[in-house]
Motif scaffolding. Structure first.
Motif, PDB file in Angstrom:
ATOM      1  N   MET A   1       4.053 -11.827 -10.021  1.00 37.48           N
ATOM      2  CA  MET A   1       2.879 -11.773  -9.154  1.00 37.48           C
ATOM      3  C   MET A   1       1.612 -11.927 -10.000  1.00 37.48           C
ATOM      4  SD  MET A   1       1.655  -8.542  -6.835  1.00 37.48           S
ATOM      5  CE  MET A   1       3.256  -8.447  -6.052  1.00 37.48           C
ATOM      6  N   ALA A   2       0.677 -12.786  -9.531  1.00 40.95           N
ATOM      7  CA  ALA A   2      -0.555 -12.990 -10.302  1.00 40.95           C
ATOM      8  C   ALA A   2      -1.348 -11.681 -10.340  1.00 40.95           C
ATOM      9  CB  ALA A   2      -1.388 -14.082  -9.656  1.00 40.95           C
ATOM     10  N   GLN A   3      -2.051 -11.480 -11.495  1.00 39.09           N
ATOM     11  CA  GLN A   3      -2.811 -10.234 -11.685  1.00 39.09           C
ATOM     12  C   GLN A   3      -3.832 -10.013 -10.568  1.00 39.09           C
ATOM     13  OE1 GLN A   3      -2.347  -8.855 -15.123  1.00 39.09           O
ATOM     14  NE2 GLN A   3      -4.306  -7.953 -15.638  1.00 39.09           N
ATOM     15  N   SER A   4      -4.464 -11.151 -10.104  1.00 35.19           N
ATOM     16  CA  SER A   4      -5.501 -10.999  -9.079  1.00 35.19           C
ATOM     17  C   SER A   4      -4.876 -10.562  -7.746  1.00 35.19           C
ATOM     18  CB  SER A   4      -6.262 -12.312  -8.908  1.00 35.19           C
ATOM     19  OG  SER A   4      -5.341 -13.338  -8.613  1.00 35.19           O
ATOM     20  N   ASP A   5      -3.663 -11.088  -7.428  1.00 28.70           N
ATOM     21  CA  ASP A   5      -2.989 -10.670  -6.182  1.00 28.70           C
ATOM     22  C   ASP A   5      -2.636  -9.190  -6.253  1.00 28.70           C
ATOM     23  OD1 ASP A   5      -3.119 -13.227  -5.378  1.00 28.70           O
ATOM     24  OD2 ASP A   5      -1.034 -13.732  -5.827  1.00 28.70           O
ATOM     25  N   GLN A   6      -2.146  -8.768  -7.428  1.00 26.24           N
ATOM     26  CA  GLN A   6      -1.792  -7.355  -7.615  1.00 26.24           C
ATOM     27  C   GLN A   6      -3.037  -6.485  -7.388  1.00 26.24           C
ATOM     28  OE1 GLN A   6       1.167  -5.763  -8.674  1.00 26.24           O
ATOM     29  NE2 GLN A   6       0.365  -3.811  -9.354  1.00 26.24           N
TER      30      GLN A   6
ATOM     31  N   ILE B   1      -2.162   3.821 -14.230  1.00 27.71           N
ATOM     32  CA  ILE B   1      -1.496   2.866 -15.124  1.00 27.71           C
ATOM     33  C   ILE B   1      -0.277   2.221 -14.439  1.00 27.71           C
ATOM     34  CG2 ILE B   1       0.082   4.447 -16.353  1.00 27.71           C
ATOM     35  CD1 ILE B   1      -0.958   3.070 -18.960  1.00 27.71           C
ATOM     36  N   GLU B   2       0.319   2.930 -13.477  1.00 30.24           N
ATOM     37  CA  GLU B   2       1.481   2.398 -12.744  1.00 30.24           C
ATOM     38  C   GLU B   2       1.109   1.131 -11.960  1.00 30.24           C
ATOM     39  OE1 GLU B   2       0.409   5.524 -12.649  1.00 30.24           O
ATOM     40  OE2 GLU B   2       2.055   6.972 -12.600  1.00 30.24           O
ATOM     41  N   TYR B   3      -0.173   1.009 -11.603  1.00 27.39           N
ATOM     42  CA  TYR B   3      -0.604  -0.110 -10.757  1.00 27.39           C
ATOM     43  C   TYR B   3      -1.175  -1.268 -11.572  1.00 27.39           C
ATOM     44  CZ  TYR B   3      -0.188   3.309  -7.025  1.00 27.39           C
ATOM     45  OH  TYR B   3       0.306   4.231  -6.147  1.00 27.39           O
ATOM     46  N   ILE B   4      -1.165  -1.120 -12.916  1.00 30.61           N
ATOM     47  CA  ILE B   4      -1.811  -2.111 -13.783  1.00 30.61           C
ATOM     48  C   ILE B   4      -0.721  -2.786 -14.630  1.00 30.61           C
ATOM     49  CG2 ILE B   4      -3.518  -2.382 -15.638  1.00 30.61           C
ATOM     50  CD1 ILE B   4      -5.013  -1.177 -13.447  1.00 30.61           C
ATOM     51  N   PRO B   5      -0.348  -4.018 -14.320  1.00 33.83           N
ATOM     52  CA  PRO B   5       0.754  -4.646 -15.069  1.00 33.83           C
ATOM     53  C   PRO B   5       0.415  -4.855 -16.547  1.00 33.83           C
ATOM     54  CG  PRO B   5       0.212  -5.912 -13.087  1.00 33.83           C
ATOM     55  CD  PRO B   5      -0.842  -4.863 -13.227  1.00 33.83           C
ATOM     56  N   GLU B   6      -0.866  -5.076 -16.872  1.00 38.10           N
ATOM     57  CA  GLU B   6      -1.257  -5.305 -18.275  1.00 38.10           C
ATOM     58  C   GLU B   6      -2.247  -4.193 -18.653  1.00 38.10           C
ATOM     59  OE1 GLU B   6      -2.234  -5.493 -21.486  1.00 38.10           O
ATOM     60  OE2 GLU B   6      -0.667  -6.994 -21.279  1.00 38.10           O
ATOM     61  N   PRO B   7      -1.738  -3.058 -19.181  1.00 39.46           N
ATOM     62  CA  PRO B   7      -2.618  -1.878 -19.324  1.00 39.46           C
ATOM     63  C   PRO B   7      -3.498  -1.863 -20.575  1.00 39.46           C
ATOM     64  CG  PRO B   7      -0.355  -1.294 -19.877  1.00 39.46           C
ATOM     65  CD  PRO B   7      -0.334  -2.740 -19.500  1.00 39.46           C
ATOM     66  N   MET B   8      -3.326  -2.855 -21.481  1.00 43.04           N
ATOM     67  CA  MET B   8      -4.070  -2.759 -22.750  1.00 43.04           C
ATOM     68  C   MET B   8      -5.601  -2.778 -22.567  1.00 43.04           C
ATOM     69  SD  MET B   8      -3.308  -1.836 -25.615  1.00 43.04           S
ATOM     70  CE  MET B   8      -1.570  -1.967 -25.766  1.00 43.04           C
TER      71      MET B   8
ATOM     72  N   SER C   1       1.933   5.250   3.697  1.00 41.62           N
ATOM     73  CA  SER C   1       3.281   5.294   3.123  1.00 41.62           C
ATOM     74  C   SER C   1       4.184   4.220   3.721  1.00 41.62           C
ATOM     75  CB  SER C   1       3.957   6.636   3.387  1.00 41.62           C
ATOM     76  OG  SER C   1       3.049   7.666   3.326  1.00 41.62           O
ATOM     77  N   LEU C   2       3.917   3.848   4.982  1.00 44.53           N
ATOM     78  CA  LEU C   2       4.815   2.899   5.648  1.00 44.53           C
ATOM     79  C   LEU C   2       4.433   1.443   5.379  1.00 44.53           C
ATOM     80  CD1 LEU C   2       5.329   4.549   9.163  1.00 44.53           C
ATOM     81  CD2 LEU C   2       6.915   4.474   7.249  1.00 44.53           C
ATOM     82  N   ARG C   3       3.238   1.250   4.841  1.00 44.86           N
ATOM     83  CA  ARG C   3       2.758  -0.121   4.638  1.00 44.86           C
ATOM     84  C   ARG C   3       3.652  -0.858   3.646  1.00 44.86           C
ATOM     85  NH1 ARG C   3      -3.219   0.430   3.167  1.00 44.86           N
ATOM     86  NH2 ARG C   3      -3.213   1.733   5.025  1.00 44.86           N
ATOM     87  N   GLU C   4       3.900  -2.119   3.938  1.00 41.87           N
ATOM     88  CA  GLU C   4       4.716  -2.925   3.026  1.00 41.87           C
ATOM     89  C   GLU C   4       4.007  -3.065   1.680  1.00 41.87           C
ATOM     90  OE1 GLU C   4       6.768  -7.296   2.933  1.00 41.87           O
ATOM     91  OE2 GLU C   4       6.068  -6.526   4.853  1.00 41.87           O
ATOM     92  N   ARG C   5       4.778  -2.994   0.588  1.00 37.57           N
ATOM     93  CA  ARG C   5       4.151  -3.035  -0.737  1.00 37.57           C
ATOM     94  C   ARG C   5       3.914  -4.468  -1.215  1.00 37.57           C
ATOM     95  NH1 ARG C   5       7.220   1.735  -4.100  1.00 37.57           N
ATOM     96  NH2 ARG C   5       6.017   3.436  -3.174  1.00 37.57           N
ATOM     97  N   GLY C   6       2.671  -4.849  -1.273  1.00 38.53           N
ATOM     98  CA  GLY C   6       2.340  -6.179  -1.782  1.00 38.53           C
ATOM     99  C   GLY C   6       1.971  -6.099  -3.251  1.00 38.53           C
ATOM    100  N   TYR C   7       2.409  -5.050  -3.918  1.00 48.29           N
ATOM    101  CA  TYR C   7       2.072  -4.858  -5.329  1.00 48.29           C
ATOM    102  C   TYR C   7       3.317  -4.327  -6.038  1.00 48.29           C
ATOM    103  CZ  TYR C   7       1.858  -0.144  -3.505  1.00 48.29           C
ATOM    104  OH  TYR C   7       2.188   1.015  -2.876  1.00 48.29           O
ATOM    105  N   ARG C   8       3.287  -4.440  -7.374  1.00 43.27           N
ATOM    106  CA  ARG C   8       4.438  -3.986  -8.153  1.00 43.27           C
ATOM    107  C   ARG C   8       4.031  -2.745  -8.946  1.00 43.27           C
ATOM    108  NH1 ARG C   8       6.319  -5.470 -13.183  1.00 43.27           N
ATOM    109  NH2 ARG C   8       4.640  -6.955 -13.496  1.00 43.27           N
ATOM    110  N   LEU C   9       4.904  -1.744  -8.920  1.00 44.82           N
ATOM    111  CA  LEU C   9       4.632  -0.528  -9.700  1.00 44.82           C
ATOM    112  C   LEU C   9       5.342  -0.637 -11.045  1.00 44.82           C
ATOM    113  CD1 LEU C   9       5.106   2.205  -6.953  1.00 44.82           C
ATOM    114  CD2 LEU C   9       3.007   1.733  -8.215  1.00 44.82           C
TER     115      LEU C   9
END
Ligand SMILES: C[S@@+](CC[C@H](N)C(=O)[O-])C[C@H]1O[C@@H](n2cnc3c(N)ncnc32)[C@H](O)[C@@H]1O
Length: 270
Positions: free
Chosen positions: A1-6, A124-131, A189-197
């Protein structure tokens, strides 16, 4: 998934329902992972023994619970969050006792060497590139001062039902049934997840901190929950009873690896 979509999906998730988030995690009679995190982080924070008036920053401050703790200690808290709705809830809680700023954690709008402590919980769980985030945390800390960075532990058994929960979120029928049965799940809580943890291991979180320039990262463990999510929401009293027992195993060193929560405390070199 692109960073901007996340980023967009995460902003959408937290862009409304901040009051529901606050009530669900902090307003209940029962212990949750997030209420335990706040309590554990507050304990570590209090142990740092900062002098009155010291400036502290909470990155992704959400509804302002950490800021409230800092204000009660006579410190000068500043919170930043990307969600206006979260900041509204934090503002109602704190009034003039905290400065609140809307912005992106990866580009902190603060001077370098400005804070005596920086806390960052539940981001940090929601940030794919945490550096970039961790380098910013380091930059705004005064030399010799410490940061507290929390992550969900990737080895926690509390997430084994996640693939089923995610499948349920994708099904309108299942969501309808959950609402019909009035099961205790709010819209967020019920919303579909459009992001990656991304959940980090203790070693990975410590090495990310070291690579960002911190020394020496020390990992703390809390909340050893064996009952998987979302069963804790269906039976919160049972989950609290369970955690009261299983938390005791945190004192057994080899079992710490199963803790749901990690906090790394690390210093900016002097
Ligand atoms: C799980 S909540 C944690 C809130 C708070 N730290 C707590 O422990 O209750 C995640 C928070 O991160 C914020 N957030 C997400 N992405 C962000 C970003 N890039 N910059 C700043 N805040 C962000 C959300 O708006 C939300 O308030």
């Amino acid at each position: 998934m692109a960073q901007s979509d996340q980023g967009r999906a995460v902003r959408e998730l937290f862009g409304s329902d901040a009051g529901a988030y606050d009530a669900r995690h902090y307003g209940a009679r029962y212990r949750t992972f997030i209420s335990d995190r706040q309590e554990f982080v507050s304990r570590l924070f209090r142990d740092l023994g900062l002098p009155a008036g010291a400036p502290v920053l909470d990155v992704a401050c959400g509804p302002g619970r950490f800021l409230e703790e800092a204000a009660s200690l006579g410190l000068a808290p500043v919170g930043i969050d990307a969600s206006g709705d979260m900041l509204r809830v934090a503002g109602t809680r704190l009034g003039p006792r905290a400065r609140l700023v809307m912005g992106d954690a990866a580009v902190l709008p603060f001077e370098s060497c400005a804070f005596d402590v920086v806390n960052c919980s539940g981001l940090i769980e929601y940030i794919p590139e945490p550096m970039p985030l961790l380098r910013e945390v380091l930059r705004v800390l005064k030399p010799g001062k410490q940061a507290l960075v929390s992550s969900t532990n990737r080895f926690s058994p509390a997430y084994i039902l996640d693939p089923f929960a995610n499948a349920a979120r994708r099904s309108a029928v299942v969501r309808g049934v959950i609402r019909l049965l009035r099961l205790p799940f709010d819209d967020m809580s019920l919303r579909e997840r459009g992001y990656r943890l991304t959940f980090h291991s203790p070693r990975k979180l410590a090495s990310l901190m070291s690579n960002a320039g911190f020394e020496p990262p020390q990992v703390h463990y809390y909340h050893l929950q064996l009952l998987p999510h979302p069963l804790d929401r269906v039976a919160p009293a049972a989950a609290t009873a369970c955690i009261r027992v299983t938390d005791r195993f945190l004192s057994v060193r080899p079992l710490r690896i199963l803790a749901e929560g990690l906090v790394v405390v690390a210093r900016r070199p002097a």
